[in-house]
Scaffold this motif. Structure first.
Motif, PDB file in Angstrom:
ATOM      1  N   ALA A  61      -5.008  -2.573  -1.365  1.00  0.00           N
ATOM      2  CA  ALA A  61      -5.266  -3.300  -0.112  1.00  0.00           C
ATOM      3  C   ALA A  61      -6.495  -4.192  -0.243  1.00  0.00           C
ATOM      4  CB  ALA A  61      -5.455  -2.314   1.033  1.00  0.00           C
ATOM      5  N   VAL A 113      -4.881   1.565   6.490  1.00  0.00           N
ATOM      6  CA  VAL A 113      -4.637   1.612   5.043  1.00  0.00           C
ATOM      7  C   VAL A 113      -4.791   3.050   4.541  1.00  0.00           C
ATOM      8  CG1 VAL A 113      -5.604   0.980   2.795  1.00  0.00           C
ATOM      9  CG2 VAL A 113      -5.199  -0.789   4.526  1.00  0.00           C
ATOM     10  N   GLY A 132      -3.884   3.141  -2.809  1.00  0.00           N
ATOM     11  CA  GLY A 132      -3.576   2.286  -1.677  1.00  0.00           C
ATOM     12  C   GLY A 132      -4.767   1.459  -1.244  1.00  0.00           C
ATOM     13  N   VAL A 152       0.831  -1.203   0.000  1.00  0.00           N
ATOM     14  CA  VAL A 152       0.000   0.000   0.000  1.00  0.00           C
ATOM     15  C   VAL A 152       0.866   1.254   0.000  1.00  0.00           C
ATOM     16  CG1 VAL A 152      -1.574   1.386   1.419  1.00  0.00           C
ATOM     17  CG2 VAL A 152      -2.049  -1.029   1.043  1.00  0.00           C
ATOM     18  N   GLY A 203      -1.767   5.340   3.162  1.00  0.00           N
ATOM     19  CA  GLY A 203      -1.769   5.981   1.851  1.00  0.00           C
ATOM     20  C   GLY A 203      -1.542   7.475   1.944  1.00  0.00           C
TER      21      GLY A 203
END
Length: 266
Positions: A131, A156, A127, A81, A160
């Protein structure tokens, strides 16, 4: 026209249309070449898992109470990510500077913070998509399902944003592709690999363990691990506080660089 009227843009305090347009441009950049930006990271993460499971998986035993592959999977997901978020923002800016069309982004009536948020939107979106694809593959092939789905995607998104902000700063700083490669090789890759992706920090000597806790990527890896397998080396709230604070600092630096035109207007 009085001073108050001169301080307000005709489309309001926030140029929502311009912000949306920049964000959509950044998202379309990676979706239009999905085999390179989405499929390739999925294949790479799968190869990492395959190699580790064949090489040391059976003999490694449990780590933090779970099989080694289950321990490794969320770390690889987060590493993928952050690498993709960084690549999305940094490559967009560097390519525009090298090709000489960065002016197309600087000329529209976008404020510096709107430009930062627009670029970040592309990095975060890439990202999240990466993910999601990896989590679906983990559930399908390894029956690994996130224990805390909220924490998983919270880290996540912050991962990102954190690495996307680094990508903006790096993209503005770099004037050539070799400068960008140096930043990737000597800053981004060490941050990702020395963050507990492949090991628990409890296995490190005390000095290295303390040093690892100064690496924000450690908290991203650890937070993703908590979200997926339900256990971690540090408290997720602490990790969220460290990452959000670091991200705000990076966003401020990126804002200042765009506001002053550093390496963008010369």
């Amino acid at each position: 026209m009085d001073k108050l009227e001169m301080g307000v843009r005709r489309f309001g305090h926030v140029n929502w249309l311009g912000l949306k347009t920049l964000a959509m441009r950044e998202i379309l950049r990676f979706t239009s070449v999905w085999t390179q930006t989405l499929l390739a990271p999925l294949v790479t993460a799968g190869l990492f898992l395959l190699i580790f499971s064949i090489a040391i998986g059976p003999s490694r035993g449990e780590v933090m109470g779970v099989p080694f592959i289950n321990f490794l999977a969320p770390g690889l997901m987060m590493m993928t990510v952050i690498q993709n978020a960084f690549a999305n923002t940094s490559s967009s800016i560097v390519i525009s500077k090298v090709q000489g069309n960065i002016v197309d982004t600087l000329m529209p009536p976008l404020s510096p913070i709107e430009m930062v948020l627009g670029y970040l939107a592309g990095g975060v979106a890439r990202g999240v998509v990466v993910a999601t694809a990896i989590l679906l593959a983990l559930a399908l092939f390894l029956q690994i399902v996130p224990v805390h789905i909220f924490w998983t995607f919270t880290f996540v998104v912050f991962g990102g944003a954190f690495m996307g902000a680094i990508g903006i700063v790096a993209g503005i700083f770099a004037n050539k592709f070799d400068q960008m490669a140096a930043i990737t090789n000597f800053i981004v890759t060490p941050l990702a690999f020395l963050s507990g992706t492949f090991y628990s920090v409890d296995a490190l000597p005390p000095a290295l363990r303390s040093l690892t806790h100064f690496n924000p990527v450690f908290y991203l890896i650890d937070g993703a691990r908590y979200g997926v397998i339900g256990t971690s080396d540090s408290a997720p709230l602490l990790g969220l506080a460290v990452v959000s604070g670091t991200t705000l600092v990076l966003v401020f630096i990126a804002w200042m660089m765009i506001k002053t035109g550093y390496r963008l207007k010369n």
